[in-house]
Design an enzyme around this catalytic site. Sequence first.
Site, PDB file in Angstrom:
ATOM      1  N   PRO A 233      33.875 -20.531 -45.125  1.00  0.00           N
ATOM      2  CA  PRO A 233      34.570 -21.797 -44.840  1.00  0.00           C
ATOM      3  C   PRO A 233      33.977 -22.506 -43.619  1.00  0.00           C
ATOM      4  O   PRO A 233      33.818 -21.896 -42.568  1.00  0.00           O
ATOM      5  CB  PRO A 233      36.013 -21.357 -44.542  1.00  0.00           C
ATOM      6  CG  PRO A 233      36.135 -19.990 -45.136  1.00  0.00           C
ATOM      7  CD  PRO A 233      34.779 -19.375 -45.028  1.00  0.00           C
TER       8      PRO A 233
ATOM      9  N   ASN B 238      43.599 -30.989 -41.814  1.00  0.00           N
ATOM     10  CA  ASN B 238      43.824 -31.922 -40.699  1.00  0.00           C
ATOM     11  C   ASN B 238      45.136 -31.630 -39.986  1.00  0.00           C
ATOM     12  O   ASN B 238      45.922 -32.527 -39.713  1.00  0.00           O
ATOM     13  CB  ASN B 238      43.813 -33.370 -41.221  1.00  0.00           C
ATOM     14  CG  ASN B 238      43.613 -34.388 -40.131  1.00  0.00           C
ATOM     15  OD1 ASN B 238      43.069 -34.072 -39.080  1.00  0.00           O
ATOM     16  ND2 ASN B 238      44.056 -35.597 -40.360  1.00  0.00           N
TER      17      ASN B 238
ATOM     18  N   ARG C 273      50.559 -34.219 -47.385  1.00  0.00           N
ATOM     19  CA  ARG C 273      50.110 -33.167 -48.302  1.00  0.00           C
ATOM     20  C   ARG C 273      51.195 -32.776 -49.308  1.00  0.00           C
ATOM     21  O   ARG C 273      50.932 -32.014 -50.237  1.00  0.00           O
ATOM     22  CB  ARG C 273      49.682 -31.939 -47.514  1.00  0.00           C
ATOM     23  CG  ARG C 273      48.753 -32.263 -46.350  1.00  0.00           C
ATOM     24  CD  ARG C 273      48.743 -31.177 -45.308  1.00  0.00           C
ATOM     25  NE  ARG C 273      48.134 -31.592 -44.057  1.00  0.00           N
ATOM     26  CZ  ARG C 273      48.767 -32.222 -43.079  1.00  0.00           C
ATOM     27  NH1 ARG C 273      50.058 -32.524 -43.200  1.00  0.00           N
ATOM     28  NH2 ARG C 273      48.139 -32.565 -41.971  1.00  0.00           N
TER      29      ARG C 273
ATOM     30  N   LYS D 240      36.354 -26.692 -48.157  1.00  0.00           N
ATOM     31  CA  LYS D 240      36.793 -25.776 -47.101  1.00  0.00           C
ATOM     32  C   LYS D 240      37.999 -24.950 -47.544  1.00  0.00           C
ATOM     33  O   LYS D 240      38.043 -23.735 -47.348  1.00  0.00           O
ATOM     34  CB  LYS D 240      37.104 -26.565 -45.826  1.00  0.00           C
ATOM     35  CG  LYS D 240      37.330 -25.710 -44.607  1.00  0.00           C
ATOM     36  CD  LYS D 240      38.791 -25.353 -44.459  1.00  0.00           C
ATOM     37  CE  LYS D 240      38.996 -24.468 -43.247  1.00  0.00           C
ATOM     38  NZ  LYS D 240      40.420 -24.111 -43.122  1.00  0.00           N
TER      39      LYS D 240
ATOM     40  N   ASP E  47      34.712 -25.487 -41.058  1.00  0.00           N
ATOM     41  CA  ASP E  47      35.618 -26.502 -40.530  1.00  0.00           C
ATOM     42  C   ASP E  47      35.002 -27.076 -39.254  1.00  0.00           C
ATOM     43  O   ASP E  47      33.846 -26.822 -38.957  1.00  0.00           O
ATOM     44  CB  ASP E  47      36.994 -25.892 -40.251  1.00  0.00           C
ATOM     45  CG  ASP E  47      36.910 -24.873 -39.131  1.00  0.00           C
ATOM     46  OD1 ASP E  47      35.802 -24.419 -38.823  1.00  0.00           O
ATOM     47  OD2 ASP E  47      37.948 -24.547 -38.551  1.00  0.00           O
TER      48      ASP E  47
ATOM     49  N   ARG F 259      51.880 -25.956 -36.395  1.00  0.00           N
ATOM     50  CA  ARG F 259      52.632 -26.757 -37.346  1.00  0.00           C
ATOM     51  C   ARG F 259      52.487 -26.223 -38.770  1.00  0.00           C
ATOM     52  O   ARG F 259      53.412 -26.295 -39.574  1.00  0.00           O
ATOM     53  CB  ARG F 259      52.188 -28.217 -37.290  1.00  0.00           C
ATOM     54  CG  ARG F 259      53.349 -29.193 -37.362  1.00  0.00           C
ATOM     55  CD  ARG F 259      52.951 -30.560 -36.872  1.00  0.00           C
ATOM     56  NE  ARG F 259      52.000 -31.187 -37.753  1.00  0.00           N
ATOM     57  CZ  ARG F 259      52.339 -31.856 -38.858  1.00  0.00           C
ATOM     58  NH1 ARG F 259      53.601 -31.982 -39.196  1.00  0.00           N
ATOM     59  NH2 ARG F 259      51.440 -32.396 -39.609  1.00  0.00           N
TER      60      ARG F 259
END
Length: 288
Positions: free
Chosen positions: A234, A123, A176, A217, A236, A128
């Site tokens: 994966p 997310n 996280r 994922k 997403d 970043r």
Amino acid sequence: MFLAEIKEGKAVISGLEIFDLERSCRCGQAFRWQRYKRGFFGVARGCGVYAEQDGDVLTLEPCGEDRLAMWIDYFDLKRDYSAVVGMFESDERLRICLPESCGIRVFNQEPFETLISFIVSANNNIKRISGSLEAMSRLCGKRNRYDDRVFYSFPDPESIASLSIEQLLDCGTGYRAPYIKETAKAVCDGFSLEALRDTDIADARRKLLSLKGVGPKVADCVLLFSLGFSDAFPMDVWMNRAVRHLFFNGEIPSADSINDVVEKLGPLAGIAQQYIFYFARENKFGKD
DNA sequence: ACCCAGGGTGACG
DNA sequence: CGTCACCATGGG
């Protein structure tokens, strides 16, 4: 096949086919490559390197005989990508991806770095993510130089496990942070990423899922980008949109239908995933 | 102010 | 098993 030689501290690798450095560095598989001079500077497997492509020639600096084989492995240069490209050319739905994606190589990254990187990616956005990984490296990675550039290797598990939650928050990792610390601890405490190479993909996936911050994922990203499972796929938000538009006429497919598509892509499905993913992103695909 | 970004966790049914 | 609010943070 390519030809590799060492000249004045550089590796010159010529005769490359189906290789595009820029696309490979920009496609979102790795987060520590930055534009520099006429190519890219990156930090991988504890080494900093400047990579530049001119036609079918790739130059790496610095690189001696001791590191040549390592970089050839990292950039996945020994794999024949004509099978992947052939598959895309012979399928009308996949063919449109090639103008954007042809030449992407799936890098063979270091497992622990890949694991932490994709925990951070949850997310989150690529800019970043890169910033957080860079900050963590600056905090507790090994300092080194290239040209006038200072760079830091990605920290080992012990270094990251010993960071405080507050330090991890200062790196911009947000909620996280505890996942990162816990998973780093687990690796210090004996969870062997390398041992996963010797198991089948289902078993390796199941074991990765037991780690904090690792869901389906992220597990697939670690399998594909660092453990050599070229069939890991994966899914997403971008891949969901892309698969929907490419294979299901815009309608939402069931999980089983997606599985069928992945099965048909075969043992190199993960590489195909990267081609589709990059195409979808470059075209801002399906923002509905 | 709102939505999105390479999702996962924990609670609840 | 499936669904869903919530999570920190910067940029559009």
